[in-house]
Write an enzyme that holds these catalytic residues in place. Structure first.
Site, PDB file in Angstrom:
ATOM      1  N   LYS A  53       0.931  -1.266   0.194  1.00  0.00           N
ATOM      2  CA  LYS A  53      -0.021  -0.151  -0.140  1.00  0.00           C
ATOM      3  C   LYS A  53       0.716   1.137   0.160  1.00  0.00           C
ATOM      4  O   LYS A  53       0.497   2.164  -0.599  1.00  0.00           O
ATOM      5  CB  LYS A  53      -0.951   0.038   1.107  1.00  0.00           C
ATOM      6  CG  LYS A  53      -2.186  -1.069   0.973  1.00  0.00           C
ATOM      7  CD  LYS A  53      -3.136  -0.741   2.244  1.00  0.00           C
ATOM      8  CE  LYS A  53      -4.394  -1.513   2.034  1.00  0.00           C
ATOM      9  NZ  LYS A  53      -5.355  -1.587   2.913  1.00  0.00           N
TER      10      LYS A  53
ATOM     11  N   LYS B 168      -5.161 -11.782  -8.252  1.00  0.00           N
ATOM     12  CA  LYS B 168      -6.513 -11.998  -7.593  1.00  0.00           C
ATOM     13  C   LYS B 168      -7.458 -11.094  -7.727  1.00  0.00           C
ATOM     14  O   LYS B 168      -7.258  -9.741  -8.181  1.00  0.00           O
ATOM     15  CB  LYS B 168      -6.557 -11.935  -6.240  1.00  0.00           C
ATOM     16  CG  LYS B 168      -7.424 -12.327  -5.358  1.00  0.00           C
ATOM     17  CD  LYS B 168      -6.856 -12.359  -3.841  1.00  0.00           C
ATOM     18  CE  LYS B 168      -8.195 -11.969  -2.906  1.00  0.00           C
ATOM     19  NZ  LYS B 168      -8.011 -11.844  -1.515  1.00  0.00           N
TER      20      LYS B 168
ATOM     21  N   LYS C  30     -11.340  -5.346  -6.066  1.00  0.00           N
ATOM     22  CA  LYS C  30     -12.219  -4.155  -6.281  1.00  0.00           C
ATOM     23  C   LYS C  30     -11.496  -3.010  -6.566  1.00  0.00           C
ATOM     24  O   LYS C  30     -11.992  -1.843  -7.252  1.00  0.00           O
ATOM     25  CB  LYS C  30     -13.193  -3.832  -5.059  1.00  0.00           C
ATOM     26  CG  LYS C  30     -12.534  -3.700  -3.723  1.00  0.00           C
ATOM     27  CD  LYS C  30     -13.484  -3.620  -2.532  1.00  0.00           C
ATOM     28  CE  LYS C  30     -12.849  -4.116  -1.148  1.00  0.00           C
ATOM     29  NZ  LYS C  30     -13.865  -4.490  -0.249  1.00  0.00           N
TER      30      LYS C  30
END
Ligand code: TRP
Length: 334
Positions: free
Chosen positions: A114, A196, A199
């Protein structure tokens, strides 16, 4: 009578629920309530480790709640609540921060990912995010934590923190285990089937959302990336796209992988892809309709949140008091 074992999971209210999160996780949660005492927290405090638009965040939380209920999480059998409604999460998180090492937090792959993706806002909350997650889990003395494989490291850190704390103060915390369902645990992106489904990739059509319209769903499946062969054969290494579609179709319909291969023997991707799309549409239809109905029933949703926070608080406060006592905090005189 021995009391039921405890399950806790946290759901980020940023972004909508995806086909991946539904098939890989949430779909399996409804059945757990018979056997376990289940807590599901909508983790607004974790969400603000990335910048959020306040109005969107507010709306997302109701939408997530409506979708969870529509996915079969009965609000009487499960404790559904918002993390910030139970202040013990913030309180225990602070304590656990003082029992979590800088080096441990530095090794978290989610933090590294992140912060690499968003170097404008590498805030302290993003860094100590796992201590708050540990608080979520340990407050309820959870035995099992249903999560995706990407969260395993956080649950392991939670165990390490609990073990360290127990080593100093005696048995305060139950050591939790990650609970990663085998079937459909990894639904892959339709455009990049080696990744994967997530969203954060909605824009390119690789991710299907629970609330997408039937047309959008069918279109996403028709556009799904496959390979230059033509046969519907399960082989995740050399045919990741087709194998992902087979997996999705198999989970949606309950057919085995071998059955699916047989069903489409001699047929091409042009036949297969829309059928998978239709299966997803039919699986989602009742859920989407129920969620749409619930979202307009604000008073009902507020009732769920009120009683969820009340129930969660009872357990959370008991653990927090014990922790405060053990570490030498004084009780506030009455
Ligand atoms: N970190 C989790 C995620 O990104 C969300 C989460 C927060 C969570 N608190 C939790 C998951 C507690 C399980 C248990 O998906």
């Amino acid at each position: 009578m021995q009391s039921k074992k405890v399950i806790l999971s946290g759901i980020q209210p940023s972004g909508a629920l995806t086909l991946g999160s539904y098939l890989g996780a949430i779909r399996n949660w409804a059945a757990l309530a018979d056997e376990y005492n289940c807590y599901y927290a909508i983790v607004d405090m974790h969400a603000i480790t990335a910048r959020q638009d306040p109005a969107t965040l507010r709306k997302m939380q109701y939408e997530h709640l409506a979708q969870l209920i529509a996915c079969g999480l009965d609000s009487k059998e499960n404790t559904l609540f918002i993390q910030s409604h139970v202040p013990a999460h913030a309180q225990l998180a602070w304590v656990l921060n003082c029992y979590t090492m800088f080096g441990e937090l530095s090794r978290m792959t989610q933090f590294k990912d992140k912060s690499a993706k968003n170097d404008e806002n590498i805030n302290a909350g993003l860094f100590t995010y796992p201590a708050l997650q540990a608080a979520d889990i340990l407050l309820y003395q959870a035995d099992l934590v249903p999560v995706g494989a990407d969260q395993k490291q956080h649950v392991e850190l939670t165990r390490d923190i609990a073990f360290r704390f127990n080593g100093i103060y005696g048995d305060v915390f139950k050591l939790p285990e990650p609970y990663i369902p085998k079937v459909g645990a990894r639904i892959m992106d339709l455009q990049t089937p080696t990744k994967k489904m997530s969203k954060s990739e909605v824009a390119d059509g690789g991710c299907v959302l629970l609330m997408d319209s039937p047309d959008d769903i069918v279109r996403a499946f028709k556009r799904a990336v496959t390979d230059s062969e033509t046969n519907v054969r399960f082989d995740p290494v050399s045919k990741p796209g087709v194998s992902n579609l087979i997996q999705i179709y198999s989970v949606c319909t309950g057919k085995t992988i071998a059955d699916v291969e047989k069903e489409f023997e001699g047929k091409g991707y042009g036949d297969f892809k829309p059928v998978v799309g239709d299966a997803v549409v039919e699986l989602f239809r009742p859920i989407r309709e129920e969620a749409q109905k619930l979202i307009s029933e604000r008073a009902y949703l507020d009732n769920v949140l009120r009683s969820g926070a009340e129930k969660a608080s009872l357990t959370a406060i008991t653990t927090l008091r014990k922790v405060y006592r053990k570490i030498g905090f004084l009780e506030r005189p009455q």
